[in-house]
Write a protein that holds these residues in place. Structure first.
Motif, PDB file in Angstrom:
ATOM      1  N   VAL A  28      54.155 -62.822  11.702  1.00  0.00           N
ATOM      2  CA  VAL A  28      54.643 -63.766  10.687  1.00  0.00           C
ATOM      3  C   VAL A  28      53.731 -63.725   9.463  1.00  0.00           C
ATOM      4  O   VAL A  28      54.202 -63.686   8.326  1.00  0.00           O
ATOM      5  N   PHE A  29      52.415 -63.713   9.701  1.00  0.00           N
ATOM      6  CA  PHE A  29      51.458 -63.630   8.595  1.00  0.00           C
ATOM      7  C   PHE A  29      51.635 -62.327   7.823  1.00  0.00           C
ATOM      8  O   PHE A  29      51.687 -62.329   6.591  1.00  0.00           O
ATOM      9  N   LEU A  30      51.730 -61.224   8.539  1.00  0.00           N
ATOM     10  CA  LEU A  30      51.885 -59.934   7.874  1.00  0.00           C
ATOM     11  C   LEU A  30      53.165 -59.902   7.042  1.00  0.00           C
ATOM     12  O   LEU A  30      53.156 -59.432   5.902  1.00  0.00           O
ATOM     13  N   GLY A  31      54.240 -60.441   7.589  1.00  0.00           N
ATOM     14  CA  GLY A  31      55.504 -60.456   6.872  1.00  0.00           C
ATOM     15  C   GLY A  31      55.473 -61.353   5.647  1.00  0.00           C
ATOM     16  O   GLY A  31      56.016 -61.007   4.596  1.00  0.00           O
ATOM     17  N   SER A  32      54.819 -62.492   5.767  1.00  0.00           N
ATOM     18  CA  SER A  32      54.807 -63.431   4.643  1.00  0.00           C
ATOM     19  C   SER A  32      53.795 -63.048   3.568  1.00  0.00           C
ATOM     20  O   SER A  32      53.984 -63.357   2.393  1.00  0.00           O
ATOM     21  N   SER A  33      52.731 -62.358   3.961  1.00  0.00           N
ATOM     22  CA  SER A  33      51.695 -62.003   2.991  1.00  0.00           C
ATOM     23  C   SER A  33      51.905 -60.626   2.369  1.00  0.00           C
ATOM     24  O   SER A  33      51.332 -60.319   1.329  1.00  0.00           O
ATOM     25  N   GLY A  34      52.691 -59.798   3.034  1.00  0.00           N
ATOM     26  CA  GLY A  34      52.875 -58.436   2.558  1.00  0.00           C
ATOM     27  C   GLY A  34      51.732 -57.515   2.951  1.00  0.00           C
ATOM     28  O   GLY A  34      51.700 -56.353   2.575  1.00  0.00           O
ATOM     29  N   ALA A  35      50.777 -58.046   3.716  1.00  0.00           N
ATOM     30  CA  ALA A  35      49.634 -57.235   4.166  1.00  0.00           C
ATOM     31  C   ALA A  35      50.054 -56.355   5.340  1.00  0.00           C
ATOM     32  O   ALA A  35      50.985 -56.675   6.072  1.00  0.00           O
ATOM     33  N   ALA A  36      49.359 -55.252   5.498  1.00  0.00           N
ATOM     34  CA  ALA A  36      49.537 -54.374   6.650  1.00  0.00           C
ATOM     35  C   ALA A  36      48.331 -54.542   7.556  1.00  0.00           C
ATOM     36  O   ALA A  36      47.286 -55.044   7.134  1.00  0.00           O
ATOM     37  N   VAL A  37      48.462 -54.136   8.800  1.00  0.00           N
ATOM     38  CA  VAL A  37      47.364 -54.269   9.759  1.00  0.00           C
ATOM     39  C   VAL A  37      46.097 -53.607   9.225  1.00  0.00           C
ATOM     40  O   VAL A  37      45.001 -54.160   9.351  1.00  0.00           O
ATOM     41  N   ASP A  38      46.241 -52.461   8.575  1.00  0.00           N
ATOM     42  CA  ASP A  38      45.075 -51.757   8.026  1.00  0.00           C
ATOM     43  C   ASP A  38      44.384 -52.565   6.929  1.00  0.00           C
ATOM     44  O   ASP A  38      43.182 -52.431   6.704  1.00  0.00           O
ATOM     45  N   ASP A  39      45.149 -53.410   6.238  1.00  0.00           N
ATOM     46  CA  ASP A  39      44.577 -54.231   5.170  1.00  0.00           C
ATOM     47  C   ASP A  39      43.616 -55.285   5.702  1.00  0.00           C
ATOM     48  O   ASP A  39      42.704 -55.709   4.995  1.00  0.00           O
ATOM     49  N   LEU A  40      43.821 -55.719   6.939  1.00  0.00           N
ATOM     50  CA  LEU A  40      43.016 -56.813   7.482  1.00  0.00           C
ATOM     51  C   LEU A  40      41.535 -56.477   7.496  1.00  0.00           C
ATOM     52  O   LEU A  40      40.709 -57.268   7.055  1.00  0.00           O
ATOM     53  N   LYS A  41      41.209 -55.313   7.978  1.00  0.00           N
ATOM     54  CA  LYS A  41      39.801 -54.905   8.023  1.00  0.00           C
ATOM     55  C   LYS A  41      39.256 -54.671   6.618  1.00  0.00           C
ATOM     56  O   LYS A  41      38.149 -55.084   6.293  1.00  0.00           O
ATOM     57  N   ALA A  42      40.057 -54.047   5.770  1.00  0.00           N
ATOM     58  CA  ALA A  42      39.620 -53.733   4.415  1.00  0.00           C
ATOM     59  C   ALA A  42      39.402 -54.993   3.584  1.00  0.00           C
ATOM     60  O   ALA A  42      38.524 -55.026   2.723  1.00  0.00           O
ATOM     61  N   GLN A  43      40.180 -56.040   3.842  1.00  0.00           N
ATOM     62  CA  GLN A  43      40.104 -57.244   3.025  1.00  0.00           C
ATOM     63  C   GLN A  43      39.324 -58.379   3.686  1.00  0.00           C
ATOM     64  O   GLN A  43      39.210 -59.464   3.112  1.00  0.00           O
ATOM     65  N   ALA A  44      38.780 -58.127   4.870  1.00  0.00           N
ATOM     66  CA  ALA A  44      38.073 -59.176   5.607  1.00  0.00           C
ATOM     67  C   ALA A  44      36.853 -59.713   4.857  1.00  0.00           C
ATOM     68  O   ALA A  44      36.423 -60.832   5.116  1.00  0.00           O
ATOM     69  N   SER A  45      36.325 -58.961   3.928  1.00  0.00           N
ATOM     70  CA  SER A  45      35.160 -59.432   3.161  1.00  0.00           C
ATOM     71  C   SER A  45      35.554 -60.067   1.827  1.00  0.00           C
ATOM     72  O   SER A  45      34.684 -60.480   1.062  1.00  0.00           O
ATOM     73  N   ASP A  46      36.844 -60.165   1.573  1.00  0.00           N
ATOM     74  CA  ASP A  46      37.342 -60.736   0.315  1.00  0.00           C
ATOM     75  C   ASP A  46      37.610 -62.230   0.498  1.00  0.00           C
ATOM     76  O   ASP A  46      38.519 -62.607   1.240  1.00  0.00           O
ATOM     77  N   PRO A  47      36.830 -63.085  -0.173  1.00  0.00           N
ATOM     78  CA  PRO A  47      37.033 -64.531  -0.015  1.00  0.00           C
ATOM     79  C   PRO A  47      38.452 -64.982  -0.356  1.00  0.00           C
ATOM     80  O   PRO A  47      38.977 -65.902   0.277  1.00  0.00           O
ATOM     81  N   ALA A  48      39.082 -64.345  -1.318  1.00  0.00           N
ATOM     82  CA  ALA A  48      40.453 -64.730  -1.680  1.00  0.00           C
ATOM     83  C   ALA A  48      41.427 -64.422  -0.543  1.00  0.00           C
ATOM     84  O   ALA A  48      42.355 -65.188  -0.277  1.00  0.00           O
TER      85      ALA A  48
END
Length: 94
Positions: A28-48
């Protein structure tokens, strides 16, 4: 209790970990945010991005309660952490 920006990011990482382990909510989160599973690790250090995770969890009281119960946090902690992150400034239109 208030959160420093660093403590809020740590809390956001806990939220991301909880969300990533939740087989029901993660899609549900991936669908609503437009993020992909690979994005999670890459963006984990982004406060936004971490703020968006908290925003998502706070959409439903049951999600807040489940997350907080699992990590032993108070139910108001996601909101308090979110207020210490980017994008939480109040806009005054007057």
């Amino acid at each position: 209790m208030s959160f420093s920006p660093e403590a809020a990011e740590t809390f956001g990482l806990k939220a991301l970990g909880w969300l990533a382990s939740n087989e029901e909510l993660m899609p549900v989160f991936l669908g609503s945010s437009g993020a992909a599973v690979d994005d999670l690790k890459a963006q984990a250090s982004d406060p936004a991005f971490l703020a968006s995770v908290l925003d998502f969890i706070m959409m439903d009281d049951a999600w807040v309660m489940a997350f907080c119960d699992e990590i032993g946090a108070k139910y108001e902690d996601p909101m308090l952490a979110r207020h210490a992150m980017p994008g939480s400034e109040q806009v005054h239109w007057t």
